[in-house]
Design a protein around this motif. Structure first.
Motif, short mmCIF file in Angstrom:
data_model
loop_
_atom_site.label_atom_id
_atom_site.label_comp_id
_atom_site.label_asym_id
_atom_site.label_seq_id
_atom_site.Cartn_x
_atom_site.Cartn_y
_atom_site.Cartn_z
N VAL A 201 21.92 58.75 95.46
CA VAL A 201 22.28 58.76 94.04
C VAL A 201 23.57 59.56 93.84
CG1 VAL A 201 21.60 59.59 91.76
CG2 VAL A 201 19.91 58.46 93.22
N SER A 202 23.67 60.69 94.50
CA SER A 202 24.84 61.57 94.35
C SER A 202 26.11 60.94 94.91
CB SER A 202 24.58 62.91 95.04
OG SER A 202 23.44 63.55 94.49
N ALA A 203 25.97 59.98 95.81
CA ALA A 203 27.15 59.31 96.37
C ALA A 203 27.89 58.49 95.31
CB ALA A 203 26.74 58.40 97.53
N HIS A 204 27.22 58.19 94.22
CA HIS A 204 27.86 57.45 93.12
C HIS A 204 28.60 58.46 92.24
CE1 HIS A 204 26.04 53.59 94.16
NE2 HIS A 204 24.96 54.27 94.46
N ARG A 205 29.66 59.03 92.82
CA ARG A 205 30.35 60.16 92.21
C ARG A 205 31.03 59.81 90.89
NH1 ARG A 205 30.68 60.74 97.59
NH2 ARG A 205 32.36 59.23 97.75
N SER A 206 31.56 58.61 90.79
CA SER A 206 32.25 58.26 89.54
C SER A 206 31.27 58.19 88.37
CB SER A 206 32.99 56.92 89.69
OG SER A 206 32.08 55.87 89.99
N GLU A 207 30.03 57.78 88.63
CA GLU A 207 29.02 57.78 87.58
C GLU A 207 28.63 59.20 87.20
OE1 GLU A 207 27.35 54.65 85.93
OE2 GLU A 207 29.50 54.79 86.34
N ALA A 208 28.54 60.06 88.20
CA ALA A 208 28.24 61.47 87.90
C ALA A 208 29.34 62.10 87.06
CB ALA A 208 28.06 62.24 89.21
N GLN A 209 30.58 61.79 87.41
CA GLN A 209 31.71 62.40 86.70
C GLN A 209 31.80 61.95 85.26
OE1 GLN A 209 34.91 61.27 89.31
NE2 GLN A 209 34.29 62.74 90.90
N ARG A 210 31.37 60.73 84.96
CA ARG A 210 31.45 60.26 83.57
C ARG A 210 30.19 60.60 82.77
NH1 ARG A 210 29.27 55.62 81.52
NH2 ARG A 210 27.97 54.36 82.93
N GLY A 211 29.25 61.31 83.39
CA GLY A 211 28.07 61.75 82.67
C GLY A 211 26.95 60.74 82.58
N ALA A 212 26.98 59.72 83.46
CA ALA A 212 25.89 58.74 83.51
C ALA A 212 24.72 59.34 84.28
CB ALA A 212 26.39 57.45 84.14
N ALA A 213 23.74 58.51 84.63
CA ALA A 213 22.48 59.00 85.19
C ALA A 213 22.66 59.97 86.36
CB ALA A 213 21.60 57.82 85.59
N PRO A 214 23.48 59.66 87.38
CA PRO A 214 23.61 60.62 88.48
C PRO A 214 24.08 62.00 88.03
CG PRO A 214 24.44 58.49 89.17
CD PRO A 214 24.21 58.41 87.68
N GLY A 215 25.01 62.03 87.06
CA GLY A 215 25.50 63.31 86.57
C GLY A 215 24.47 64.05 85.74
N LEU A 216 23.73 63.33 84.90
CA LEU A 216 22.69 63.96 84.10
C LEU A 216 21.58 64.52 84.98
CD1 LEU A 216 22.51 61.33 81.24
CD2 LEU A 216 23.46 63.63 81.08
N LEU A 217 21.21 63.78 86.00
CA LEU A 217 20.18 64.26 86.92
C LEU A 217 20.63 65.51 87.67
CD1 LEU A 217 18.98 60.81 88.27
CD2 LEU A 217 17.52 62.47 87.12
N ALA A 218 21.91 65.59 87.96
CA ALA A 218 22.43 66.74 88.70
C ALA A 218 22.32 68.03 87.91
CB ALA A 218 23.89 66.50 89.10
N THR A 219 22.20 67.93 86.59
CA THR A 219 22.09 69.14 85.76
C THR A 219 20.66 69.68 85.72
OG1 THR A 219 21.61 67.95 83.69
CG2 THR A 219 23.93 68.26 84.28
#
Length: 253
Positions: A201-219
């Motif tokens: 999931v974390s490999a989808h870095r661009s989604e994490a950076q824009r605040g989508a599911a991977p980024g929200l989960l990381a918080t």
């Protein structure tokens, strides 16, 4: 282990919805592959998808249908949005992958398209449901290869009882597309594979950076992520009357 083909709408859906099952099936020797309906070869999200599959232990390169994400037209320059493409075309493209890979199990979104109800998820469900049937009929899409009948279709879903855990996840507000618990046929504890799933999931870095599911989960704290990602739920639909259930179970034999 059975051969398994997962069909999802976007890069990251495979890891979020089925990362544990994909990792387990691949590790235990089952042929495993992923078809993604949107984003084109060479885009940053296609590269992230390839990295995520490597983390999950899936040896095959991503298979991309090549349509544009409905909300990001630039995701596949020159191609229509998935929801706008002629249905016959999108079904035919997926039939070709099914016939080439010859899976015993196909996994995709449920009819709601998962908890978010995203239109690309819903449409990918429709295309997959039609394609698994068409792939077994020799007079449909003859140019796509020899017919192949998958034994089982598993629909990734979330039961109503998961809502409490999902509400720890900021993106999941009041309008969550969950199904009655009694509709769930298969519950898979993927905590033994959770580290690998979360890394994918974390490999989808661009989604994490824009605040989508991977980024929200990381918080979230690790325990909260475990409550959200540590179980995968499916609705099993047998495609052949003579399917031997023990040989097509996501939970193993």
């Amino acid at each position: 282990m059975p051969s398994l083909l997962a069909v999802y709408a976007h890069p990251d859906d495979e890891s979020l919805f089925s990362g544990g099952v994909l990792a387990r099936n691949a590790a235990e020797g089952g042929r495993t592959a992923v078809v993604t309906a949107t984003w084109a070869e060479g885009t940053h999200r296609a590269r992230e998808l390839a990295e995520a599959l490597t983390i999950l232990g899936v040896p095959e390169k991503p298979r991309l249908l090549g349509y544009a994400d409905s909300r990001v037209p630039s995701s596949a320059p020159g191609s229509p949005r998935l929801c706008d493409a002629p249905l016959d075309d999108s079904v035919g493209r997926l039939v070709a992958h099914i016939r080439e890979f010859r899976p015993e199990i196909v996994v995709t979104h449920d009819a709601y398209g998962g908890v978010t109800g995203h239109e690309d998820h819903v449409h990918t469900h429709r295309v997959t449901a039609l394609a698994v049937q068409a792939a077994g009929l020799e007079r449909l899409y003859p140019e796509a290869g020899a017919p192949w009948r998958a034994g089982v279709l598993y629909l990734a879903a979330h039961p109503h009882s998961a809502i409490r855990a999902l509400r720890e996840f900021e993106e999941a507000g009041e309008d969550m597309w969950t199904v009655p618990d009694e509709r769930i046929t298969t519950t898979v504890d993927v905590r033994p594979w959770l580290d690998r799933k979360w890394a994918a999931v974390s490999a989808h870095r661009s989604e994490a950076q824009r605040g989508a599911a991977p980024g929200l989960l990381a918080t979230l704290p690790a325990k909260a992520r475990e409550r959200i990602l540590g179980t995968e739920w499916y609705i099993r639909q047998d495609l052949m009357s003579d399917t031997r259930k023990g040989e097509t179970e996501l939970t193993g034999r």
